[in-house]
Design a protein around this motif. Structure first.
Motif, PDB file in Angstrom:
ATOM      1  N   TRP A  55       1.081  -1.178  -0.043  1.00  0.00           N
ATOM      2  CA  TRP A  55       0.159   0.045   0.067  1.00  0.00           C
ATOM      3  C   TRP A  55       0.993   1.254  -0.197  1.00  0.00           C
ATOM      4  CZ3 TRP A  55      -5.286   1.397   0.933  1.00  0.00           C
ATOM      5  CH2 TRP A  55      -6.284   0.380   0.761  1.00  0.00           C
ATOM      6  N   LEU A 297     -12.524   5.529  -7.211  1.00  0.00           N
ATOM      7  CA  LEU A 297     -11.115   5.177  -6.982  1.00  0.00           C
ATOM      8  C   LEU A 297     -10.446   6.026  -7.865  1.00  0.00           C
ATOM      9  CD1 LEU A 297     -11.178   1.316  -6.448  1.00  0.00           C
ATOM     10  CD2 LEU A 297     -11.497   3.301  -4.678  1.00  0.00           C
ATOM     11  N   ILE A 299      -7.813   6.053  -9.929  1.00  0.00           N
ATOM     12  CA  ILE A 299      -7.316   4.978 -10.818  1.00  0.00           C
ATOM     13  C   ILE A 299      -7.544   5.419 -12.516  1.00  0.00           C
ATOM     14  CG2 ILE A 299      -7.374   3.037  -9.535  1.00  0.00           C
ATOM     15  CD1 ILE A 299      -9.818   1.983 -10.650  1.00  0.00           C
ATOM     16  N   HIS A 331      -8.268   2.190  -1.392  1.00  0.00           N
ATOM     17  CA  HIS A 331      -7.260   2.045  -2.321  1.00  0.00           C
ATOM     18  C   HIS A 331      -5.815   2.706  -1.866  1.00  0.00           C
ATOM     19  CE1 HIS A 331      -5.443   2.337  -6.315  1.00  0.00           C
ATOM     20  NE2 HIS A 331      -6.224   1.232  -6.698  1.00  0.00           N
TER      21      HIS A 331
END
Length: 417
Positions: A55, A297, A299, A331
């Motif tokens: 992470w 998220l 991304i 995330h």
């Protein structure tokens, strides 16, 4: 006029003794422990001993790809005041030192129903034990189990028993261990959870009362009972000192009230109502309140990442301004905005808070007439910033000139050995 006699005052004390004792028992105040700024949820099948490091690496890579400097990040986040190099470096240092403050291994919605949950529980617990032994475990860690509703009750209890048993055998249970109980619908479930924990402690030789848990507030029944009152206060009481937090579940709660998917959000009016109720129920009890998550998220393309970052930053800052100091992150790329938002919050009013507190302690004119309750709020604000790394003790020595124990006393936070 004659003064009130001592006998009258003694009788008054007697009349109120029961109420005094109940108030002290139900509303003991701050527990004297740090509240994490977030809880990171990782599905059990994806968790291993290297998860925390992954992470951290994912967060740093997201920054490198999408905003490699403080000025680039400020532009991406559309921060009108910019982002100082010092704050950006603090965020990077946090990602190196302590990327996750609270880790929850998820055996509930993030994991689903699988035939191999026993194996997953044992494997995850052993990975946690490795982290505890190497000192790499986050300050808080634990698991979310399935609810005590009839369809999932036995599975949730079995997973908890297997997980805790492994940690107990490895001598890897610390004060940072916490359990999240999902989809709570009744006070009776909290009473049952206490019975479950009593049994697990006895079975595995764990000191009585050591296991703590959070109530996940994600059903309408947790906010409003059939008698028209909220059961949250009774749930906390039923927890018999084991309840440490109330965690809001954004999407289950919103869906259960019929909110269309496109409008389900941490800032929807039904979410605010639920969290207002949670804050009222938890006030003075020492139980932490935690906001939910955004499912948008960071991304994909650079523009998509920036848009998701801006949303996350705004929602985190909104929660902080409303007095909710913890939320979920789902995330690795949400970690940068979690810490940017949090550090901005604890630094933007630091000088003003320090000036007011210094005047309160030493006497002087800060431009405010601050009462003890406000002084406590100022000290708590400063301590929270210190806890998460937004500020340093050396700064406070210069700005206020009082040590941490004095700050804790002003904040009405008991000192722990």
């Amino acid at each position: 006029m004659a003064p009130v006699e001592e006998a009258f005052l003694v009788e008054l004390d007697r009349r109120l003794a029961g109420a005094d004792a109940e108030l002290a028992a139900l509303y003991p105040g701050d527990r004297g422990v740090r509240q994490p700024v977030h809880t990171v949820y990782v599905p059990a099948d994806r968790f291993h001993a290297g998860t925390v490091g992954e992470w951290a690496q994912g967060a740093k890579e997201a920054l490198e790809r999408n905003a490699g400097s403080g000025s680039e990040l400020a532009e991406a986040l559309e921060l009108p005041t910019g982002l100082s190099d010092e704050l950006f470096e603090r965020v990077l240092a946090k990602l190196e030192r302590e990327p996750i403050e609270d880790l929850r291994i998820d055996f509930e919605d993030g994991y689903g129903t699988r035939p191999d949950e026993d194996d997953a529980a044992i494997s995850a617990a052993r990975a946690v034990a490795d982290l505890v032994k190497t000192g790499e475990v986050p300050p808080y860690y634990g698991l979310r189990i399935k609810s005590l509703e009839a369809p999932t009750r036995r599975r949730g209890v079995r997973t908890l028993d297997l997980f805790v048993g492994e940690l107990a055998r490895a001598e890897a249970l610390t004060d940072g261990f916490v359990i999240t109980l999902a989809k709570v619908t009744s006070v009776e479930q909290i009473e049952a959870m206490v019975v479950v924990l009593d049994a697990i402690e006895e079975a595995h030789g764990i000191p009585a009362g050591a296991l703590k848990f959070e109530i996940q507030v994600e059903t309408p029944q947790a906010i409003l009972g059939p008698n028209g009152t909220t059961p949250l206060g009774r749930m906390i009481k039923a927890g018999a000192g084991r309840v440490t937090g109330l965690h809001y579940g954004t999407y289950d709660y919103s869906a259960s009230l019929g909110i269309a998917a496109a409008y389900q959000s941490m800032e929807h009016p039904v979410a605010d109502h639920a969290k207002d109720t949670m804050q009222l129920a938890a006030a003075g009890t020492g139980v932490f309140v935690c906001d939910g998550s955004t499912n948008v998220l960071p991304i994909g393309e650079r523009e998509d990442v920036h848009a998701a970052w801006r949303l996350h930053l705004r929602l985190v800052r909104r929660s902080l301004a409303r007095g909710i100091y913890q939320g979920w992150d789902m995330h690795p790329a949400q970690l940068p905005t979690r810490y940017v938002a949090t550090y901005l919050f604890y630094r933007e009013s630091l000088d003003s808070a320090a000036k007011r507190l210094r005047a309160y302690v030493n006497g002087g004119d800060s431009g405010y007439l601050d009462e003890p309750a406000t002084a406590a709020a100022l000290a708590t604000y400063i301590l929270r910033g210190l806890d998460c790394g937004a500020t340093a003790q050396s700064e406070l020595d210069t700005l206020i000139g009082i040590d941490t124990p004095t700050l804790a006393k002003l904040a009405r936070r008991p000192l722990r050995a």
